[in-house]
Write an enzyme that holds these catalytic residues in place. Sequence first.
Site, short mmCIF file in Angstrom:
data_model
loop_
_atom_site.label_atom_id
_atom_site.label_comp_id
_atom_site.label_asym_id
_atom_site.label_seq_id
_atom_site.Cartn_x
_atom_site.Cartn_y
_atom_site.Cartn_z
N GLU A 106 0.82 -1.21 0.00
CA GLU A 106 0.00 0.00 0.00
C GLU A 106 0.86 1.26 0.00
OE1 GLU A 106 -2.42 -3.32 1.75
OE2 GLU A 106 -0.38 -2.57 2.00
N LEU A 137 15.30 -4.91 0.52
CA LEU A 137 14.03 -4.22 0.33
C LEU A 137 14.20 -3.13 -0.72
CD1 LEU A 137 12.82 -3.80 4.03
CD2 LEU A 137 12.05 -5.48 2.34
#
Length: 446
Positions: A73, A331
């Site tokens: 999100e 990441l």
Amino acid sequence: MNAARALYSLVTWCAQPLLRRKLRRRAVAEPGYAHAVGERFGRYPVPMDSMVSHHSVDPIGQFVWVHAVSLGETRAAAILLAQLREQLPGMRLLLTHGTATGRAEGEKLLLPGDVQVWQPWDTPGAVARFLRTFRPAIGILMETEVWPNLVAGCQQRGVPLVLANARFNAKSLRKAQRLAALARPAYGGLTAAWAQTEGDATRLRAIGAPVRGVFGNLKFDVVPDARQIAQGRAWRAQTGRPVVLLASSREGEEAMWLENLKPKQPLAHASQAQTAINNVASGVQWLIVPRHPQRFDEVQQLLQRAGLTVSRRSHWAAEPEAADVWLGDSLGEMALYYGLADVALLGGSFAPLGGQNLIEAAACGCPVVLGPHTFNFAEAAELACAAGAAQRVPDMAAGMALAAQLATDAPEQAAASERASRFATAHRGAARATAQAVQAVLQAAG
């Protein structure tokens, strides 16, 4: 407050010690969960400006508040924020999250004067303290995050609250209908919902949400990091053999992959899919990128116990190190991994978890093989299959066979890569439409 929300509020209030215990446990693997725990209960430093990482002369208040619960999100929010800042020059962002990975990613989106805190736990008190402290001009919930007390608190204070990039699958609708006394006022209390698909819009209307538009998926507007893609492709060229990626794998899927990597019976008796895997296994470099960073060590240990050598991305210098399996343990580098791969197996779609987002893969020109479970992104998956950007298989064995076959067929891989890029480009535009709708809500609110 109706009886259902009163009971819900009592339960969430009583659950606060359990939440604190859960956060302590999560912090062992992800230290970010131990940061600023008081924020989750509406407790903030005084003066509040001490939370602003950059100097700002603006008064506190009139934030554009965006809630992005987790990593996916937050990445969608980043796409929307670029358009919001263009439509609303000088806007001040209040960014909230529920997970440590979401917060870490969201920190990259902050500009001077912006504030980032945890989402308030959904008790009336925590919500009231949050809204009283920040006084947002508007709240934008990303995708699915509708909380009863949060919605009610915004209604009471006249804060317009919208659901952007909204997705709502059949399972979510059934659950909401079972809890209709709680869910209907929550969804009905939104100022607007802007759905990803017509199917999402129909289901949202069924639970009472005020759907004001179907804008598509914000993630189609993502512009992948060109430098990461270029680096990945350069490493692929150096590798000298095709690369197959298991992208954003979820718990249990690496074990499925291992079970199907080598036959448990003589090759003559193996299935056609298993034979295909083993015929090309020596010519394919496998790359696994787990969805959740707390599982990196667990996945490495699983692979090593199976007798495979593992090379982790965090240990690479100039190029990937030779190993049976590469492990993507970083990441923010999915564009690099998709650039490195000839084809990707979509994580979350082989276990019954609904599938991860395939749009970023398509935007990077990486064709995708889907398992049977894609209910989280059902329409995007069907559109991708129809466009030839993705192919669906019944299980992991068939997926590994098809991915290996496609990766070793250079002309077909190139054609599939081109179809993936065209598919991603054709569905853009949701970010601008959503930003314009947010501006209209702000203007109407005065």
